[in-house]
Design a protein around this motif. Structure first.
Motif, PDB file in Angstrom:
ATOM      1  N   ASP A  94      63.180 -32.976  25.047  1.00 36.91           N
ATOM      2  CA  ASP A  94      61.804 -32.835  25.383  1.00 36.91           C
ATOM      3  C   ASP A  94      61.748 -32.025  23.797  1.00 36.91           C
ATOM      4  O   ASP A  94      62.495 -32.834  22.739  1.00 36.91           O
ATOM      5  CB  ASP A  94      61.376 -31.413  26.097  1.00 36.91           C
ATOM      6  CG  ASP A  94      62.280 -30.013  25.602  1.00 36.91           C
ATOM      7  OD1 ASP A  94      62.920 -30.155  24.834  1.00 36.91           O
ATOM      8  OD2 ASP A  94      62.150 -29.660  26.139  1.00 36.91           O
ATOM      9  N   PRO A  95      60.245 -32.279  23.447  1.00 40.62           N
ATOM     10  CA  PRO A  95      59.806 -31.950  21.853  1.00 40.62           C
ATOM     11  C   PRO A  95      60.465 -30.865  21.372  1.00 40.62           C
ATOM     12  O   PRO A  95      60.993 -30.905  19.983  1.00 40.62           O
ATOM     13  CB  PRO A  95      58.380 -31.536  22.165  1.00 40.62           C
ATOM     14  CG  PRO A  95      58.044 -32.182  23.569  1.00 40.62           C
ATOM     15  CD  PRO A  95      59.403 -32.636  24.157  1.00 40.62           C
ATOM     16  N   THR A 117      54.952 -34.464  28.946  1.00 44.04           N
ATOM     17  CA  THR A 117      55.053 -34.545  27.848  1.00 44.04           C
ATOM     18  C   THR A 117      55.507 -35.211  27.174  1.00 44.04           C
ATOM     19  O   THR A 117      56.275 -35.712  27.749  1.00 44.04           O
ATOM     20  CB  THR A 117      56.020 -32.681  27.783  1.00 44.04           C
ATOM     21  OG1 THR A 117      55.467 -31.513  29.038  1.00 44.04           O
ATOM     22  CG2 THR A 117      56.439 -32.400  26.583  1.00 44.04           C
ATOM     23  N   GLY A 118      55.898 -36.100  25.626  1.00 40.03           N
ATOM     24  CA  GLY A 118      56.470 -36.681  25.138  1.00 40.03           C
ATOM     25  C   GLY A 118      57.669 -35.975  24.776  1.00 40.03           C
ATOM     26  O   GLY A 118      57.947 -34.830  24.834  1.00 40.03           O
ATOM     27  N   LEU A 119      58.471 -37.497  25.759  1.00 42.77           N
ATOM     28  CA  LEU A 119      59.584 -37.465  25.595  1.00 42.77           C
ATOM     29  C   LEU A 119      60.456 -38.471  24.777  1.00 42.77           C
ATOM     30  O   LEU A 119      60.503 -39.415  25.507  1.00 42.77           O
ATOM     31  CB  LEU A 119      60.338 -36.489  27.305  1.00 42.77           C
ATOM     32  CG  LEU A 119      60.213 -35.815  28.283  1.00 42.77           C
ATOM     33  CD1 LEU A 119      60.865 -36.057  29.896  1.00 42.77           C
ATOM     34  CD2 LEU A 119      60.410 -34.775  27.723  1.00 42.77           C
ATOM     35  N   GLU A 120      61.736 -38.126  24.477  1.00 38.87           N
ATOM     36  CA  GLU A 120      62.611 -38.693  23.821  1.00 38.87           C
ATOM     37  C   GLU A 120      63.826 -39.008  24.057  1.00 38.87           C
ATOM     38  O   GLU A 120      64.775 -38.111  24.424  1.00 38.87           O
ATOM     39  CB  GLU A 120      62.777 -38.353  22.691  1.00 38.87           C
ATOM     40  CG  GLU A 120      61.674 -38.509  21.349  1.00 38.87           C
ATOM     41  CD  GLU A 120      60.670 -39.586  21.242  1.00 38.87           C
ATOM     42  OE1 GLU A 120      61.168 -40.629  20.817  1.00 38.87           O
ATOM     43  OE2 GLU A 120      59.164 -39.104  21.148  1.00 38.87           O
ATOM     44  N   THR A 135      67.576 -40.976  23.166  1.00 41.78           N
ATOM     45  CA  THR A 135      68.056 -41.104  21.842  1.00 41.78           C
ATOM     46  C   THR A 135      69.648 -41.663  22.265  1.00 41.78           C
ATOM     47  O   THR A 135      70.037 -41.534  23.178  1.00 41.78           O
ATOM     48  CB  THR A 135      68.084 -40.375  20.698  1.00 41.78           C
ATOM     49  OG1 THR A 135      68.987 -39.362  21.708  1.00 41.78           O
ATOM     50  CG2 THR A 135      66.753 -40.109  20.551  1.00 41.78           C
ATOM     51  N   VAL A 141      56.596 -40.303  29.052  1.00 43.58           N
ATOM     52  CA  VAL A 141      55.701 -39.948  30.160  1.00 43.58           C
ATOM     53  C   VAL A 141      56.013 -39.119  31.169  1.00 43.58           C
ATOM     54  O   VAL A 141      55.939 -40.855  31.535  1.00 43.58           O
ATOM     55  CB  VAL A 141      54.151 -39.099  28.928  1.00 43.58           C
ATOM     56  CG1 VAL A 141      53.727 -38.482  29.547  1.00 43.58           C
ATOM     57  CG2 VAL A 141      54.161 -39.719  27.463  1.00 43.58           C
ATOM     58  N   MET A 185      65.017 -45.111  19.153  1.00 45.13           N
ATOM     59  CA  MET A 185      64.811 -43.678  20.203  1.00 45.13           C
ATOM     60  C   MET A 185      63.113 -44.303  20.995  1.00 45.13           C
ATOM     61  O   MET A 185      62.429 -45.662  19.857  1.00 45.13           O
ATOM     62  CB  MET A 185      63.824 -42.808  19.067  1.00 45.13           C
ATOM     63  CG  MET A 185      63.876 -41.050  19.883  1.00 45.13           C
ATOM     64  SD  MET A 185      63.636 -40.272  18.937  1.00 45.13           S
ATOM     65  CE  MET A 185      62.138 -41.011  17.448  1.00 45.13           C
ATOM     66  N   THR A 186      63.461 -44.426  22.044  1.00 44.59           N
ATOM     67  CA  THR A 186      61.447 -44.765  22.776  1.00 44.59           C
ATOM     68  C   THR A 186      61.689 -44.010  23.493  1.00 44.59           C
ATOM     69  O   THR A 186      62.335 -42.673  24.095  1.00 44.59           O
ATOM     70  CB  THR A 186      62.236 -45.393  24.021  1.00 44.59           C
ATOM     71  OG1 THR A 186      63.215 -46.311  23.665  1.00 44.59           O
ATOM     72  CG2 THR A 186      61.278 -46.210  24.749  1.00 44.59           C
ATOM     73  N   SER A 187      60.078 -43.476  23.439  1.00 49.96           N
ATOM     74  CA  SER A 187      59.439 -42.013  23.667  1.00 49.96           C
ATOM     75  C   SER A 187      59.008 -42.571  25.463  1.00 49.96           C
ATOM     76  O   SER A 187      58.641 -43.692  25.660  1.00 49.96           O
ATOM     77  CB  SER A 187      58.179 -42.325  23.300  1.00 49.96           C
ATOM     78  OG  SER A 187      58.407 -41.240  21.843  1.00 49.96           O
TER      79      SER A 187
END
Length: 225
Positions: free
Chosen positions: A64-65, A49-52, A54, A5, A1-3
């Motif tokens: 999104d979170p 916003t922190g997005l992931e 996967t 923004v 998983m990578t974050s």
């Protein structure tokens, strides 16, 4: 998983990420894979916003979170034809005819917004054959994501008009080489076909010496009235 923004500076429509910039970030987060990466935007990408990112059964997902799907990515097997180049003189003349100077659906867009002195300031005007062209002064912080962004709007403006706004729906970029900082490059866009609300377009980036640097293909979606 990578974050990742999407910084507020890199907006497209107000309050959401520029489609080309967002897609480039996702492609960068996926990393090096065989073939090209095709990004499909599912919802307006949120800013700051922190997005992931996967891995999924058939590719990758950006969420999104709250877990809402923002974009998906898959491998693409087929290549992208280049849009034929034009000269710097032709591109400058086309930019002078850029419809967005006076009638722009999203005038603060990071890539093509005339109200963004801190943006890429790519103003693609129409050529007599229906293509678009513009010059592009490469920023100091050039990266593959910048190239993905630079190729976005020149394709879109091949179908955008004063009566119909479009937004990016699906996007693939082949980066053959990065431009040099402060170079004045040429970007060209081309409509391929349109069916209903969907329009297929292509765009290409050329170095000052005429070398092909990158090619893109995109599906743009007409915004419902």
């Amino acid at each position: 998983m990578t974050s990742l923004v999407i910084d507020a500076r890199h907006n497209g429509p107000p309050g959401s990420g520029n489609g080309g910039w967002t897609s480039g970030l996702v492609a960068g987060a996926v990393g090096t894979v065989d073939g090209l990466i095709e990004i499909t935007l599912r919802k307006p990408p949120p800013l700051d916003t922190g997005l992931e990112v996967t891995t999924t059964a058939d590719g990758w997902a950006l969420a999104d979170p709250d877990g809402a799907l923002i974009a998906s990515a898959v491998r693409r097997a087929d290549d992208i034809p280049a849009v034929p180049p034009v000269s710097r003189t032709e591109a400058l003349a086309a930019s002078g005819r850029y419809a967005g100077h006076t009638d722009h659906p999203f005038p603060t867009c990071f890539v093509c917004g005339p109200q963004r002195p801190d943006g890429l300031r790519i103003f693609p005007g129409r050529l007599p054959d229906g293509r678009t062209a513009a010059t592009f002064v490469v920023p100091p912080d050039v990266s593959p994501t910048v190239v993905w962004a630079a190729l976005d709007c020149p394709g879109g403006w091949a179908v955008i008009d004063r009566d119909q706004a479009f937004v990016l729906g699906r996007y693939t970029v082949a980066v053959d080489g990065l431009p040099e900082s402060d170079d004045e490059c040429v970007v060209v866009g081309q409509p391929v076909h349109r069916e209903g609300r969907k329009a297929l377009v292509r765009s290409s980036l050329y170095a000052p010496d005429g070398a092909l640097l990158a090619r893109a293909e995109a599906t743009w979606i007409a915004v419902a009235a």
